[in-house]
Write a protein that holds these residues in place. Structure first.
Motif, PDB file in Angstrom:
ATOM      1  N   LEU A 192      30.114 -29.878  20.054  1.00 36.10           N
ATOM      2  CA  LEU A 192      31.385 -29.261  20.430  1.00 36.10           C
ATOM      3  C   LEU A 192      32.474 -30.325  20.609  1.00 36.10           C
ATOM      4  N   MET A 193      32.142 -31.437  21.275  1.00 42.70           N
ATOM      5  CA  MET A 193      33.126 -32.499  21.492  1.00 42.70           C
ATOM      6  C   MET A 193      33.517 -33.175  20.182  1.00 42.70           C
ATOM      7  N   VAL A 200      23.584 -33.434  30.728  1.00 43.36           N
ATOM      8  CA  VAL A 200      25.039 -33.504  30.522  1.00 43.36           C
ATOM      9  C   VAL A 200      25.376 -33.587  29.037  1.00 43.36           C
ATOM     10  N   MET A 201      24.737 -34.520  28.341  1.00 42.73           N
ATOM     11  CA  MET A 201      25.030 -34.723  26.915  1.00 42.73           C
ATOM     12  C   MET A 201      24.074 -33.898  26.056  1.00 42.73           C
ATOM     13  N   HIS A 202      24.132 -32.596  26.269  1.00 43.96           N
ATOM     14  CA  HIS A 202      23.312 -31.662  25.482  1.00 43.96           C
ATOM     15  C   HIS A 202      23.787 -31.678  24.030  1.00 43.96           C
ATOM     16  N   PRO A 203      22.863 -31.553  23.055  1.00 45.34           N
ATOM     17  CA  PRO A 203      23.265 -31.568  21.632  1.00 45.34           C
ATOM     18  C   PRO A 203      24.393 -30.593  21.314  1.00 45.34           C
ATOM     19  N   ARG A 204      24.384 -29.423  21.950  1.00 46.48           N
ATOM     20  CA  ARG A 204      25.439 -28.446  21.678  1.00 46.48           C
ATOM     21  C   ARG A 204      26.792 -28.947  22.184  1.00 46.48           C
ATOM     22  N   PHE A 237      33.036 -41.509  27.345  1.00 45.43           N
ATOM     23  CA  PHE A 237      32.440 -40.553  28.287  1.00 45.43           C
ATOM     24  C   PHE A 237      30.921 -40.538  28.141  1.00 45.43           C
ATOM     25  N   ASP A 238      30.436 -40.636  26.904  1.00 46.07           N
ATOM     26  CA  ASP A 238      28.988 -40.695  26.662  1.00 46.07           C
ATOM     27  C   ASP A 238      28.374 -41.905  27.354  1.00 46.07           C
ATOM     28  N   ARG A 239      29.042 -43.069  27.253  1.00 48.87           N
ATOM     29  CA  ARG A 239      28.542 -44.286  27.915  1.00 48.87           C
ATOM     30  C   ARG A 239      28.585 -44.126  29.442  1.00 48.87           C
ATOM     31  N   TYR A 240      29.627 -43.468  29.933  1.00 49.58           N
ATOM     32  CA  TYR A 240      29.730 -43.208  31.376  1.00 49.58           C
ATOM     33  C   TYR A 240      28.547 -42.350  31.837  1.00 49.58           C
ATOM     34  N   ALA A 241      28.244 -41.291  31.091  1.00 53.58           N
ATOM     35  CA  ALA A 241      27.146 -40.399  31.472  1.00 53.58           C
ATOM     36  C   ALA A 241      25.810 -41.136  31.417  1.00 53.58           C
ATOM     37  N   ALA A 242      25.638 -42.006  30.418  1.00 59.28           N
ATOM     38  CA  ALA A 242      24.364 -42.720  30.262  1.00 59.28           C
ATOM     39  C   ALA A 242      24.125 -43.721  31.382  1.00 59.28           C
ATOM     40  N   ILE A 243      25.186 -44.396  31.830  1.00 60.37           N
ATOM     41  CA  ILE A 243      25.027 -45.473  32.816  1.00 60.37           C
ATOM     42  C   ILE A 243      25.223 -44.983  34.245  1.00 60.37           C
ATOM     43  N   CYS A 244      26.184 -44.112  34.457  1.00 60.13           N
ATOM     44  CA  CYS A 244      26.487 -43.648  35.821  1.00 60.13           C
ATOM     45  C   CYS A 244      25.688 -42.417  36.228  1.00 60.13           C
ATOM     46  N   ARG A 245      25.204 -41.627  35.253  1.00 59.35           N
ATOM     47  CA  ARG A 245      24.409 -40.431  35.551  1.00 59.35           C
ATOM     48  C   ARG A 245      23.131 -40.428  34.704  1.00 59.35           C
ATOM     49  N   PRO A 246      22.327 -41.489  34.796  1.00 63.04           N
ATOM     50  CA  PRO A 246      21.162 -41.611  33.905  1.00 63.04           C
ATOM     51  C   PRO A 246      20.141 -40.488  34.062  1.00 63.04           C
ATOM     52  N   LEU A 247      19.943 -40.010  35.292  1.00 63.31           N
ATOM     53  CA  LEU A 247      18.940 -38.959  35.519  1.00 63.31           C
ATOM     54  C   LEU A 247      19.381 -37.608  34.960  1.00 63.31           C
ATOM     55  N   HIS A 248      20.686 -37.414  34.814  1.00 61.34           N
ATOM     56  CA  HIS A 248      21.210 -36.144  34.312  1.00 61.34           C
ATOM     57  C   HIS A 248      21.753 -36.280  32.881  1.00 61.34           C
ATOM     58  N   THR A 308      20.122 -39.798  19.055  1.00 69.79           N
ATOM     59  CA  THR A 308      20.582 -39.575  20.429  1.00 69.79           C
ATOM     60  C   THR A 308      22.087 -39.328  20.383  1.00 69.79           C
ATOM     61  N   PRO A 309      22.680 -38.853  21.487  1.00 73.86           N
ATOM     62  CA  PRO A 309      24.132 -38.620  21.491  1.00 73.86           C
ATOM     63  C   PRO A 309      24.941 -39.853  21.097  1.00 73.86           C
ATOM     64  N   MET A 310      24.544 -41.034  21.573  1.00 73.74           N
ATOM     65  CA  MET A 310      25.291 -42.254  21.273  1.00 73.74           C
ATOM     66  C   MET A 310      25.379 -42.490  19.767  1.00 73.74           C
TER      67      MET A 310
END
Length: 312
Positions: free
Chosen positions: A143-144, A135-139, A120-131, A57-59
């Motif tokens: 890139l990051m 948001v954290m697409h493999p590409r 930022f990854d943790r923010y996306a996982a907890i604050c934007r779980p449905l997206h 996973t991204p994490m």
């Protein structure tokens, strides 16, 4: 050492812990143990993130990047330090010093940025779980991570070039165990105000900007977690972020101490031990922190160990 002290020697002498000869054997044993645990722990994290599908996973992609960084970072400095602790000859060639500064500084700067990306990854996982998966697409993750490496080594290239352009008037004894910017700057025989300003300015960008982003991210995370009605859900969310916060505190605290002091106030003895902390201690404890506080990692480790036991 006769020849090395003569005019034909164009390298540097790393004084290291020469002032405490009685401490060198103890340091050698302790650092060797720490280094071996660093290799074992970080290699384990990298292997698990590739072997267990649940960790792909991204994490864990960013965590394996961090572990690879720590492996390279310690290897760029610690083996030479171990050799110098057991030898009277503590010289390093000019090219070796340039390479060590470039690599270690580049890896350190990359880690600063990568820790911000992980927040930022943790923010996306907890604050934007449905997206999160969108948001954290493999590409985007690749890139990051790539951008972290590019920016880190671009900064290192600039700083390395500038520090070795400063006239030293034949001074070649570095009161440190590695080639690092603050002790190299003390060898200068000219006014270094411009260099100190440049170091401070780039330090703000590389250190304080990620810290600010991490602070904002975790501010939003705390607000989101406090809205969770389930106490179990809150514990899981805070547990996921706890490891990262601990690593951030250890790494940034020691790095800011070293790079945000005026050159006149820089204590070489304190600098050596703080550098030891983020050179060897932090990379060693990172895998321990993530393993002990993360059920996914411990579960993956048990599965790999059980699989190996069953195959025998």
């Amino acid at each position: 050492m006769e020849q090395k002290n003569g005019s034909s020697f164009t390298g540097f002498i790393l004084l290291g812990f020469s002032d405490w000869p009685q401490l060198e054997l103890v340091l050698f044993v302790v650092l060797l143990i720490f280094y071996l645990f660093t290799l074992l722990g970080n290699t384990t994290i990298i292997a698990l993130s590739h072997l267990d599908p649940h960790l792909q996973t991204p994490m864990y992609f960013f965590l394996s990047n961090l572990s690879f960084l720590d492996l390279c970072y310690t290897t760029s400095t610690v083996p030479q330090l171990l050799v110098h602790l057991r030898r009277a000859d503590k010289s390093i060639s000019f090219g070796g010093c340039v390479a060590q500064l470039f690599v270690s500084l580049g890896l350190g700067c990359t880690e600063c940025i990568l820790l911000g990306v992980m927040a930022f990854d943790r923010y996306a996982a907890i604050c934007r779980p449905l997206h999160y998966t969108v948001v954290m697409h493999p590409r985007l993750c690749a890139l990051m991570a790539s951008a972290s490496w590019v920016i880190g080594f671009a900064n290192s290239s600039l700083q390395t070039a500038l520090i070795f352009l400063v006239p030293r008037c034949g001074r070649n004894k570095i009161d440190h165990f590695l080639c690092e910017v603050p002790p190299l700057l003390k060898l200068a025989c000219v006014d270094t105000t411009a260099n100190e300003f440049e170091l401070f300015f780039l330090g703000v960008i590389i250190l304080l900007v990620p810290v600010a982003l991490i602070t904002v991210s975790y501010g939003q995370i705390v607000r989101a977690v406090l809205r969770i009605k389930s106490s179990a859900g809150q514990r899981k969310a805070f547990g996921t972020c706890g490891s990262h916060i601990t690593v951030v505190s250890l790494f940034y605290g020691s790095a800011i101490y070293i790079y945000f002091q005026p050159n006149n106030n820089y204590s070489q003895d304190q600098g050596k031990f703080v550098s030891l902390f983020y050179t060897i201690v932090t990379p060693m404890v990172n895998p321990v922190i993530y393993t002990l506080r993360n059920k996914d990692v411990t579960g993956a480790m048990k599965k790999v160990l059980c699989r190996g036991h069953d195959s025998t």
